[in-house]
Design a protein around this motif. Structure first.
Motif, mmCIF file in Angstrom:
data_model
loop_
_atom_site.group_PDB
_atom_site.id
_atom_site.type_symbol
_atom_site.label_atom_id
_atom_site.label_comp_id
_atom_site.label_asym_id
_atom_site.label_seq_id
_atom_site.Cartn_x
_atom_site.Cartn_y
_atom_site.Cartn_z
ATOM 1 N N ARG A 10 28.821 9.733 -62.949
ATOM 2 C CA ARG A 10 28.942 10.513 -61.803
ATOM 3 C C ARG A 10 30.254 11.232 -61.606
ATOM 4 O O ARG A 10 31.542 10.704 -61.841
ATOM 5 C CB ARG A 10 28.914 9.427 -60.806
ATOM 6 N N THR A 11 30.112 12.425 -61.326
ATOM 7 C CA THR A 11 31.345 13.078 -61.075
ATOM 8 C C THR A 11 31.927 12.936 -59.598
ATOM 9 O O THR A 11 31.142 13.198 -58.618
ATOM 10 C CB THR A 11 30.908 14.785 -61.270
ATOM 11 N N LEU A 12 33.049 12.661 -59.482
ATOM 12 C CA LEU A 12 33.544 12.695 -58.270
ATOM 13 C C LEU A 12 34.388 14.016 -58.161
ATOM 14 O O LEU A 12 35.271 14.223 -58.850
ATOM 15 C CB LEU A 12 34.756 11.636 -58.057
ATOM 16 N N ARG A 13 33.850 14.887 -57.122
ATOM 17 C CA ARG A 13 34.551 16.202 -57.041
ATOM 18 C C ARG A 13 35.075 16.190 -55.754
ATOM 19 O O ARG A 13 34.480 16.795 -54.917
ATOM 20 C CB ARG A 13 33.514 17.254 -57.317
ATOM 21 N N ARG A 28 36.678 18.181 -53.139
ATOM 22 C CA ARG A 28 36.315 19.686 -52.684
ATOM 23 C C ARG A 28 37.276 20.716 -53.099
ATOM 24 O O ARG A 28 36.603 21.972 -53.411
ATOM 25 C CB ARG A 28 35.923 19.938 -51.321
ATOM 26 N N PHE A 34 36.224 22.778 -56.404
ATOM 27 C CA PHE A 34 35.351 23.979 -56.287
ATOM 28 C C PHE A 34 36.013 25.225 -56.043
ATOM 29 O O PHE A 34 35.743 25.929 -56.861
ATOM 30 C CB PHE A 34 34.390 23.524 -55.026
ATOM 31 N N TRP A 94 23.915 13.830 -54.533
ATOM 32 C CA TRP A 94 24.616 13.524 -55.669
ATOM 33 C C TRP A 94 23.956 14.382 -56.927
ATOM 34 O O TRP A 94 22.860 15.287 -56.574
ATOM 35 C CB TRP A 94 24.539 12.194 -56.004
ATOM 36 N N GLY A 95 24.480 14.511 -58.077
ATOM 37 C CA GLY A 95 23.751 15.074 -59.337
ATOM 38 C C GLY A 95 24.571 14.540 -60.556
ATOM 39 O O GLY A 95 25.590 13.776 -60.506
ATOM 40 N N TRP A 126 24.722 16.515 -63.367
ATOM 41 C CA TRP A 126 25.056 17.779 -63.717
ATOM 42 C C TRP A 126 25.716 17.613 -65.501
ATOM 43 O O TRP A 126 25.048 16.909 -66.078
ATOM 44 C CB TRP A 126 26.535 18.418 -63.072
#
Lengths: 266, 104
Positions: free
Chosen positions: A2-5, A7, A10, A263-264, A266
Motif C-alpha cells: 500500500r502506498t502512503l502518499r 499529499r 502529488f 485507496w488503491g 496502483w
C-alpha cells in the motif's frame, strides 16, 4: 503493498512534471545552450531518478522502520539537490534558469525543514520572475505554502500579488484558490467568510478557462468538503458499483459503523 | 494498512461494522476482483476508477491516499484522516463507535 502518499508528493510530482515542460534551451551566445541550463537539467534528472527509486522501495517496504529509513534517505538526496539548485540560482541570477532553480528550491526545501530558504525562493520568484512560465507549474501547490512554509502574512501578500499581477490566468486562479482555501479552512485566521467568497469567485471568474480548470475543480471540491464533509456533519450519501458490478448506496449501511477508505494498489 | 484492515474485518465480523473500500485503481473491475480474492480482501469495494477519473473522490475533494472517513451508526461523520491513522488510533475510534451503536 500500500502506498502512503502524503499529499505533498502529488504536488512535488506535479511541479516536477511542469518543470519539464518549460524549455531549457536559453538563447545564448553562439546559439549554444548555456552551461547553467545543462547543470540544472543534470541536478534535476539525477534527483528524480534517485527519488523514483526510493518511491519504488517505499511501495515495497513492509515495516514502518523500513519506511522511516527510506524517508531519511529521501531527505538526504533532497537536501543535496536543494543546495545544488540554490547555488545554481544564485550563479545565474535573473535568468530563466534561476527561476527554475528557485522553483525547485521552493518545492523541496519545506520537505527538508528549510522554510527560510523556501521563503527566500518565493520572494525572489515574486520580485524577479513574476512573469516567468514557472509559476504555472507551481500554481497547484500554492495552498501548501501556508502549511508553515510561509508566514500567514507573507502568504497573503504573495497570493494577492499573483492574483492581481500575474499575466497568466492559471496562476491568478491558483493563487485565488489557495488563499480562499487557507482562509476558509483555518478558523484561527478569522477569515472563513472571505475565504469561501474567494472560492466562489474562482468558480465564477475562471469558469471555462482552460489553464484554470484544476483550480476551478479544486475550488468546487473544497467548497463541497467544507459544507458537507466536516466531522459532525451527516455523511453525504453516494451510489457506487462494487467489484461484482452490484450498485449500492452508502445509506444502506445505516445502523452500522462504516469506515470509508479511499485507496488503491496502483 | 491492508494487513491491519484484514484483521479488523475479521475481528469485527459479528459487530455492527463495515469496511468500505473506495478503490481507485485503473485496472478492469474483473482483474481487480480477482486480485482482491487472491489477496484476501473480503470486504466490499466501490470501484471508482483511477484517481483522475474517480468522480466520488473528486467530488469529495480527496487530497491524498489513503483518505478515511469514519461514520457512526446514525450516519454522522465522526473522524477524518488524510494519510491514514495509526493502527491504535483507528482501532480505538472504531471500537468506541461500535460500542455506542450497541448501547442503543
Amino acid at each position: 503493498m500500500r502506498t502512503l502518499r502524503p499529499r505533498g508528493w502529488f504536488r512535488l510530482a506535479l511541479a516536477g512534471a511542469a518543470l519539464c515542460l518549460v524549455p531549457l534551451a536559453l538563447s545564448a551566445q553562439d546559439g549554444k545552450p548555456v552551461e547553467p541550463a545543462q547543470k540544472l537539467e543534470q541536478v534535476k534528472t539525477s534527483f528524480e531518478e534517485r527519488r523514483n527509486a526510493i518511491y519504488k522501495e517505499l511501495r515495497a517496504a513492509e515495516t514502518d522502520e523500513d519506511r522511516a529509513g527510506l524517508f531519511e534517505e529521501l531527505k538526504a538526496i533532497q537536501k543535496q539537490a536543494v543546495l545544488d539548485m540554490r547555488a545554481l540560482a544564485e550563479a545565474a541570477a535573473g535568468t530563466e534558469v534561476a527561476a527554475e532553480a528557485w522553483t525547485f528550491v521552493l518545492g523541496n526545501a519545506p520537505d527538508i525543514g528549510n522554510n527560510e530558504l523556501a521563503g527566500k525562493a518565493f520572494d525572489t520568484l515574486l520580485s524577479q520572475h513574476l512573469t516567468s512560465p514557472v509559476w504555472q507549474g507551481l500554481s497547484g501547490m500554492f495552498a501548501y505554502l501556508a502549511d508553515g512554509t510561509l508566514s500567514a502574512e507573507k502568504f497573503e501578500k504573495g497570493m494577492t500579488t499573483l492574483m492581481e499581477k500575474s499575466p497568466q490566468k492559471g496562476v491568478q486562479a491558483g493563487a485565488m484558490f489557495a488563499l480562499g482555501k487557507v482562509w476558509a479552512e483555518r478558523a484561527d485566521l478569522g477569515k472563513e467568510a472571505e475565504g469561501k467568497a474567494l472560492l466562489k469567485r474562482v468558480l465564477k471568474d475562471y469558469a471555462g478557462v482552460k489553464e484554470a480548470a484544476d483550480s476551478v475543480a479544486e475550488a468546487e471540491g473544497t467548497l463541497f468538503a467544507l459544507e458537507n464533509l466536516k466531522v459532525g456533519m451527516p455523511c453525504p450519501d453516494f451510489e457506487a458499483s462494487d467489484e461484482n458490478g452490484v450498485k449500492f448506496k452508502l445509506s444502506e449501511y445505516k445502523g452500522k459503523v462504516v469506515l470509508i477508505d479511499f485507496w488503491g494498489f496502483w | 494498512m491492508l494487513p491491519h484492515e484484514k484483521a479488523l474485518v475479521k475481528r469485527l465480523a459479528n459487530e455492527p461494522f463495515a469496511l468500505l473500500g473506495m478503490n481507485t485503481d485503473s485496472d478492469t473491475v474483473e482483474n481487480l476482483r480477482k486480485r482482491f480474492q487472491t489477496e484476501g480482501l473480503t470486504w466490499r469495494h466501490a470501484m471508482l476508477g483511477s484517481p483522475q477519473k474517480a468522480a466520488i473522490a473528486k467530488k469529495w475533494n480527496v487530497q491524498g491516499y489513503p483518505t478515511m472517513y469514519l461514520v457512526d451508526a446514525k450516519g454522522v461523520i465522526r473522524n477524518y484522516w488524510l494519510g491514514g491513522p495509526s493502527e491504535e488510533e483507528l482501532d480505538g475510534a472504531i471500537d468506541k463507535l461500535v460500542a455506542e451503536a450497541k448501547a442503543k
